[in-house]
Write a protein that holds these residues in place. Structure first.
Motif, PDB file in Angstrom:
ATOM      1  N   SER A  31       0.924  -1.142   0.024  1.00  0.00           N
ATOM      2  CA  SER A  31      -0.075   0.075   0.016  1.00  0.00           C
ATOM      3  C   SER A  31       0.866   1.307  -0.103  1.00  0.00           C
ATOM      4  N   ALA A  32       0.456   2.297  -0.771  1.00  0.00           N
ATOM      5  CA  ALA A  32       1.290   3.506  -1.105  1.00  0.00           C
ATOM      6  C   ALA A  32       0.955   4.516   0.339  1.00  0.00           C
ATOM      7  N   ALA A  33       0.105   3.962   1.249  1.00  0.00           N
ATOM      8  CA  ALA A  33      -0.275   4.860   2.445  1.00  0.00           C
ATOM      9  C   ALA A  33       0.577   4.125   3.550  1.00  0.00           C
ATOM     10  N   ASN A  34       1.531   3.159   3.187  1.00  0.00           N
ATOM     11  CA  ASN A  34       2.649   2.574   4.235  1.00  0.00           C
ATOM     12  C   ASN A  34       3.443   3.905   4.747  1.00  0.00           C
ATOM     13  N   PRO A  35       3.631   3.861   6.133  1.00  0.00           N
ATOM     14  CA  PRO A  35       4.428   5.125   6.651  1.00  0.00           C
ATOM     15  C   PRO A  35       5.673   4.988   5.977  1.00  0.00           C
ATOM     16  N   ARG A  36       6.375   4.168   5.595  1.00  0.00           N
ATOM     17  CA  ARG A  36       7.646   3.786   4.934  1.00  0.00           C
ATOM     18  C   ARG A  36       7.616   4.628   3.775  1.00  0.00           C
TER      19      ARG A  36
ATOM     20  N   VAL B  88       8.051   9.864  -0.157  1.00  0.00           N
ATOM     21  CA  VAL B  88       7.540  11.099  -0.722  1.00  0.00           C
ATOM     22  C   VAL B  88       7.850  12.366  -0.156  1.00  0.00           C
ATOM     23  N   ALA B  89       8.062  12.343   1.412  1.00  0.00           N
ATOM     24  CA  ALA B  89       8.496  13.595   1.978  1.00  0.00           C
ATOM     25  C   ALA B  89       9.927  13.708   1.580  1.00  0.00           C
ATOM     26  N   LEU B  90      10.657  12.885   1.198  1.00  0.00           N
ATOM     27  CA  LEU B  90      12.319  13.286   0.761  1.00  0.00           C
ATOM     28  C   LEU B  90      12.406  14.058  -0.446  1.00  0.00           C
ATOM     29  N   ARG B  91      11.085  14.404  -1.054  1.00  0.00           N
ATOM     30  CA  ARG B  91      11.207  15.095  -2.299  1.00  0.00           C
ATOM     31  C   ARG B  91      11.548  16.543  -1.935  1.00  0.00           C
ATOM     32  N   ARG B  92      11.193  17.142  -0.782  1.00  0.00           N
ATOM     33  CA  ARG B  92      11.776  18.252  -0.022  1.00  0.00           C
ATOM     34  C   ARG B  92      13.132  18.186   0.407  1.00  0.00           C
TER      35      ARG B  92
ATOM     36  N   PHE C 117       4.503   1.161  -5.667  1.00  0.00           N
ATOM     37  CA  PHE C 117       5.739   1.604  -6.106  1.00  0.00           C
ATOM     38  C   PHE C 117       5.490   2.881  -7.104  1.00  0.00           C
ATOM     39  N   GLU C 118       4.542   2.419  -8.111  1.00  0.00           N
ATOM     40  CA  GLU C 118       4.156   3.654  -9.217  1.00  0.00           C
ATOM     41  C   GLU C 118       3.744   4.861  -8.431  1.00  0.00           C
ATOM     42  N   LYS C 119       3.048   4.828  -7.490  1.00  0.00           N
ATOM     43  CA  LYS C 119       2.447   6.091  -6.582  1.00  0.00           C
ATOM     44  C   LYS C 119       3.413   6.830  -5.899  1.00  0.00           C
ATOM     45  N   VAL C 120       4.678   6.229  -5.552  1.00  0.00           N
ATOM     46  CA  VAL C 120       5.613   6.770  -4.799  1.00  0.00           C
ATOM     47  C   VAL C 120       6.793   7.258  -5.680  1.00  0.00           C
ATOM     48  N   ALA C 121       6.988   6.646  -6.708  1.00  0.00           N
ATOM     49  CA  ALA C 121       8.025   6.841  -7.564  1.00  0.00           C
ATOM     50  C   ALA C 121       8.213   8.245  -8.047  1.00  0.00           C
ATOM     51  N   TYR C 122       9.514   8.989  -8.198  1.00  0.00           N
ATOM     52  CA  TYR C 122       9.971  10.127  -8.516  1.00  0.00           C
ATOM     53  C   TYR C 122       9.575  10.389  -9.989  1.00  0.00           C
ATOM     54  N   ARG C 123       9.498   9.519 -11.030  1.00  0.00           N
ATOM     55  CA  ARG C 123       9.536   9.907 -12.334  1.00  0.00           C
ATOM     56  C   ARG C 123       8.558   8.775 -12.939  1.00  0.00           C
TER      57      ARG C 123
ATOM     58  N   ASP D  57      11.464   1.746 -13.099  1.00  0.00           N
ATOM     59  CA  ASP D  57      11.818   0.376 -13.403  1.00  0.00           C
ATOM     60  C   ASP D  57      12.003  -0.489 -12.250  1.00  0.00           C
ATOM     61  N   GLY D  58      11.351  -0.076 -11.266  1.00  0.00           N
ATOM     62  CA  GLY D  58      11.292  -0.697  -9.789  1.00  0.00           C
ATOM     63  C   GLY D  58      12.597  -1.003  -8.943  1.00  0.00           C
ATOM     64  N   PHE D  59      13.061   0.172  -8.898  1.00  0.00           N
ATOM     65  CA  PHE D  59      14.509   0.489  -8.011  1.00  0.00           C
ATOM     66  C   PHE D  59      14.434   1.818  -7.551  1.00  0.00           C
ATOM     67  N   LEU D  60      14.708   1.762  -6.323  1.00  0.00           N
ATOM     68  CA  LEU D  60      14.529   3.151  -5.431  1.00  0.00           C
ATOM     69  C   LEU D  60      15.469   3.142  -4.109  1.00  0.00           C
ATOM     70  N   ALA D  61      16.258   3.568  -3.932  1.00  0.00           N
ATOM     71  CA  ALA D  61      17.508   3.474  -2.927  1.00  0.00           C
ATOM     72  C   ALA D  61      17.641   4.761  -2.013  1.00  0.00           C
ATOM     73  N   LEU D  62      17.766   4.513  -0.526  1.00  0.00           N
ATOM     74  CA  LEU D  62      18.074   5.526   0.239  1.00  0.00           C
ATOM     75  C   LEU D  62      19.807   5.450   0.341  1.00  0.00           C
ATOM     76  N   VAL D  63      20.499   6.497   0.048  1.00  0.00           N
ATOM     77  CA  VAL D  63      21.886   6.314   0.160  1.00  0.00           C
ATOM     78  C   VAL D  63      22.352   7.449   0.969  1.00  0.00           C
ATOM     79  N   PRO D  64      23.484   7.370   1.702  1.00  0.00           N
ATOM     80  CA  PRO D  64      24.109   8.663   2.405  1.00  0.00           C
ATOM     81  C   PRO D  64      24.263   9.854   1.510  1.00  0.00           C
ATOM     82  N   ALA D  65      23.746  10.935   2.235  1.00  0.00           N
ATOM     83  CA  ALA D  65      23.747  12.327   1.427  1.00  0.00           C
ATOM     84  C   ALA D  65      24.888  12.509   0.796  1.00  0.00           C
TER      85      ALA D  65
END
Length: 280
Positions: free
Chosen positions: A11-16, A21-25, A91-97, A101-109
Motif C-alpha cells: 500500500s502506498a499509504a504505508n508510513p515507509r 514521498v516526503a524526501l522530495r523536499r 511503487f508507481e504511486k511513490v516513484a519520482y518519475r 523500473d522498480g528500483f529506488l534506494a536511500l543512500v547517504p547524503a
C-alpha cells in the motif's frame, strides 16, 4: 548471520513509503541525511562508486530484466542492506518519475567540501554558479564524467547535489565525479591557492573559447541561462571566453555551453600531450 527477510509493502499509504514521498523536499533530505536514487542504471553507478545504500526498495513487477536485476537485490541484502519489496501499484504511486523500473534506494547524503577535493596536477574543473535547474546540473555532471573532469563545484547553488532530479539528470554520475558546494568567495580563494586559472564564459568578450589556453590547471565557469555569470565572478576571472553564435538566439542551454568549452579543453590537452610525447 543470515540476511534478515524482506519487508513487503503493498500500500502506498504505508508510513515507509510516505517518508519516501516526503524526501522530495530538500529540508527533509537534509534532516534525514540521505539522497534518493531511483533507477537501476543510476543505482548501479552509485554501487560502482562505492556507495552503500541504507535501504533498497524494489518492485519485481516493474523490472525490465528481473532475473539479472534481482541478483543485485540479493547482493545488496547479503551485504547487510535493508531490502524492501514493494507492489507495482504502490511503487508507481511513490516513484519520482514516470515509467519507473522498480528500483529506488536511500543512500547517504551527497556532501562535498572544497577541502575534501583531491586533484591531480593541472586539473580540469567545472564551476557552475547559481544554477537553478536540477536537470542542468545533472547534465553537467554527465559531461564531466564523460570528459574526465576532475571536479565540479556548485557556487551559491539554488539546488542541492541530493536533489532526485540532479541524481536522475546525472544518470548517477553525481556519485562518480568529485563535487563540492561553496560560495563564490570561497571558490575563488580555493582556486587561487591551488594555482588554478578561472575561465569565465560570457558573450561580452572578443576571445573565442578556441583561442584561449585551456591547458594546465583551469576552472571553466558557467552561469545561469538567463543572467549568465555574476559581475563578481567575471571580475574574478583570469580570462573570459565566448562561444560563437551564428543563429538568432543569443544564448545556449547552460549544460550545452559547459560541454562545448569543456571538450575544447579536453581537445587542447590531448593535442598538448601528443606534442609532448613526440621524440626529440
Amino acid at each position: 548471520m543470515s540476511p534478515r527477510p524482506d519487508l513487503e509493502i503493498t500500500s502506498a499509504a504505508n508510513p515507509r513509503l510516505k517518508q519516501l514521498v516526503a524526501l522530495r523536499r530538500r529540508r527533509a533530505r537534509d534532516e534525514a541525511g540521505v539522497t534518493v536514487v531511483e533507477g537501476f542504471e543510476e543505482l548501479g553507478l552509485a554501487l560502482d562508486a562505492g556507495v552503500r545504500p541504507r535501504t533498497l526498495f524494489y518492485a519485481p513487477d516493474l523490472m525490465l530484466d528481473p532475473s539479472a536485476q534481482l541478483a543485485v537485490v540479493d547482493g545488496a541484502r547479503a551485504s547487510g542492506v535493508e531490502t524492501v519489496k514493494v507492489s507495482r501499484s504502490a511503487f508507481e504511486k511513490v516513484a519520482y518519475r514516470e515509467g519507473p523500473d522498480g528500483f529506488l534506494a536511500l543512500v547517504p547524503a551527497v556532501r562535498g567540501d572544497l577541502a575534501d577535493l583531491q586533484l591531480p596536477p593541472a586539473p580540469l574543473v567545472l564551476v557552475c554558479e547559481g544554477l537553478e535547474k536540477p536537470g542542468n546540473l545533472g547534465a553537467m555532471l554527465r559531461t564531466a564524467d564523460a570528459a574526465g573532469v576532475d571536479a565540479v563545484i556548485a557556487v551559491d547553488p539554488v539546488t542541492d547535489w541530493g536533489n532526485p532530479n540532479v541524481v536522475r539528470g546525472s544518470k548517477g554520475t553525481v556519485f562518480s565525479v568529485p563535487v563540492a558546494s561553496a560560495t563564490l568567495g570561497e571558490t575563488v580563494a580555493w582556486l587561487r591557492a591551488a594555482g588554478i586559472r578561472l575561465v569565465a564564459t560570457t558573450p561580452d568578450t572578443e576571445t573565442l573559447h578556441t583561442d584561449a589556453d585551456l591547458t594546465d590547471g583551469v576552472a571553466i565557469a558557467v552561469g545561469t541561462e538567463k543572467f549568465g555569470l555574476t559581475d563578481e565572478a567575471l571580475r574574478a576571472a583570469d580570462v573570459r571566453v565566448r562561444i560563437p553564435m551564428h543563429g538568432n538566439v543569443n544564448s545556449l542551454n547552460a549544460s550545452a555551453a559547459a560541454a562545448i568549452v569543456v571538450y575544447e579543453a579536453v581537445r587542447q590537452r590531448s593535442a598538448s600531450s601528443q606534442v609532448t610525447a613526440l621524440p626529440l
